[in-house]
Write a protein that holds these residues in place. Sequence first.
Motif, PDB file in Angstrom:
ATOM      1  N   ASP A  14       4.772   1.163 -14.801  1.00 21.04           N
ATOM      2  CA  ASP A  14       4.142   1.633 -13.568  1.00 21.04           C
ATOM      3  C   ASP A  14       2.987   2.575 -13.902  1.00 21.04           C
ATOM      4  O   ASP A  14       3.204   3.762 -14.154  1.00 21.04           O
ATOM      5  CB  ASP A  14       5.189   2.349 -12.713  1.00 21.04           C
ATOM      6  CG  ASP A  14       4.671   2.744 -11.347  1.00 21.04           C
ATOM      7  OD1 ASP A  14       3.443   2.770 -11.139  1.00 21.04           O
ATOM      8  OD2 ASP A  14       5.500   3.046 -10.466  1.00 21.04           O
ATOM      9  N   ILE A  16       0.820   3.650 -11.866  1.00 20.40           N
ATOM     10  CA  ILE A  16       0.524   4.485 -10.708  1.00 20.40           C
ATOM     11  C   ILE A  16       1.394   5.736 -10.717  1.00 20.40           C
ATOM     12  O   ILE A  16       0.908   6.860 -10.543  1.00 20.40           O
ATOM     13  CB  ILE A  16       0.738   3.687  -9.413  1.00 20.40           C
ATOM     14  CG1 ILE A  16      -0.212   2.485  -9.380  1.00 20.40           C
ATOM     15  CG2 ILE A  16       0.538   4.573  -8.181  1.00 20.40           C
ATOM     16  CD1 ILE A  16       0.099   1.482  -8.301  1.00 20.40           C
ATOM     17  N   ASN A  17       2.682   5.566 -10.936  1.00 20.47           N
ATOM     18  CA  ASN A  17       3.626   6.683 -10.900  1.00 20.47           C
ATOM     19  C   ASN A  17       4.176   7.067 -12.270  1.00 20.47           C
ATOM     20  O   ASN A  17       4.885   8.058 -12.385  1.00 20.47           O
ATOM     21  CB  ASN A  17       4.802   6.321  -9.991  1.00 20.47           C
ATOM     22  CG  ASN A  17       4.352   5.942  -8.595  1.00 20.47           C
ATOM     23  OD1 ASN A  17       3.824   6.758  -7.868  1.00 20.47           O
ATOM     24  ND2 ASN A  17       4.539   4.684  -8.223  1.00 20.47           N
ATOM     25  N   VAL A  46       3.994   1.265  -4.765  1.00 21.77           N
ATOM     26  CA  VAL A  46       2.580   1.033  -5.068  1.00 21.77           C
ATOM     27  C   VAL A  46       1.709   1.722  -4.033  1.00 21.77           C
ATOM     28  O   VAL A  46       0.875   2.566  -4.357  1.00 21.77           O
ATOM     29  CB  VAL A  46       2.279  -0.485  -5.108  1.00 21.77           C
ATOM     30  CG1 VAL A  46       0.803  -0.724  -5.414  1.00 21.77           C
ATOM     31  CG2 VAL A  46       3.166  -1.182  -6.130  1.00 21.77           C
ATOM     32  N   SER A  47       1.906   1.369  -2.770  1.00 16.11           N
ATOM     33  CA  SER A  47       1.197   2.002  -1.654  1.00 16.11           C
ATOM     34  C   SER A  47       1.853   1.571  -0.360  1.00 16.11           C
ATOM     35  O   SER A  47       2.522   0.528  -0.307  1.00 16.11           O
ATOM     36  CB  SER A  47      -0.282   1.603  -1.642  1.00 16.11           C
ATOM     37  OG  SER A  47      -0.435   0.273  -1.175  1.00 16.11           O
ATOM     38  N   CYS A  50       0.949  -2.041   0.474  1.00 16.37           N
ATOM     39  CA  CYS A  50       1.105  -3.086  -0.538  1.00 16.37           C
ATOM     40  C   CYS A  50       1.957  -4.242  -0.004  1.00 16.37           C
ATOM     41  O   CYS A  50       3.031  -4.030   0.563  1.00 16.37           O
ATOM     42  CB  CYS A  50       1.753  -2.507  -1.798  1.00 16.37           C
ATOM     43  SG  CYS A  50       1.911  -3.694  -3.161  1.00 16.37           S
TER      44      CYS A  50
END
Length: 282
Positions: A14, A16-17, A46-47, A50
């Motif tokens: 991941d 993103i995180n 993700v968002s 998403c």
Amino acid sequence: MDKIPSTDNHIHVDPINGEGPLEVALKFHRSGGTSMIIPNKPTWTVSPQCSFKEAMELVVGYVDEINQETEVQAFAVVGAHPAELSRRVDAGMELAQAEELMRGALETAQNMVLEGQAVGIGEIGRPHYPVSEEEMETHNRIMVYAMELAREADCPVQLHTETSSEEQFKEFAEMARKAHLKKEKVIKHFSGPLVLPEENHGLTPSLIASGDVMREALKKGKSFLMETDYLDDKTRPGAVMGPRTVPRRTRKLINAGLLTEEDAYQIHVERPGKLYNIEIDF
């Protein structure tokens, strides 16, 4: 055997995180890891916007990056986590509508397997937290549908469920029978040491690679996969187990005389190769 193979059957990446695909793969490789089976993370990680397809496409991209930039072999597993349904119902969506969304997501996953972008459908299943009886029945229907799609695509499913005993394994085996999916193609992710046929009813247990679980399993047999369920989340460092765990645990078990190199080859090369229809080159 000059090199000991090591396949982590359920490990997340991941960017993103967490640290992202390359850093996780490099940590895995430096510890002796050779292959990673990587499921997509849920959409909300993700968002908020998403889509299911976007989440699946992300993990396919991460797998390509690892294969191109490191010596680790990586393979994608794509699907819709059962919490995807629960979150939508909790937000006010009608259960029937949420079920249709999940079925559509699983059809997308099947297409990605058929196109060669992924090697399995997962993680799919049912919640490890309390839900209504009606919602649980919906999850069970979706599980059977995922197995039907896997049978058509000749691929396995990775199950996320509540902590499971022999009773639950028997229930999942009956679902596989109903879907006409080979029972060994149902992989119980985050499994305890249920390695005997009378315990797992023909399903494939993917054991969490803790010392206690592995030692207990090896008293009974060696028909299993190994995993960490590493989350790659900076807010939860090391959760569930770190990316170095499977290769290190494998070598510790060999050094302790609990596994042979031939056993390691079966666990980390032959068994996942057969289940996922892949060539593992270590």
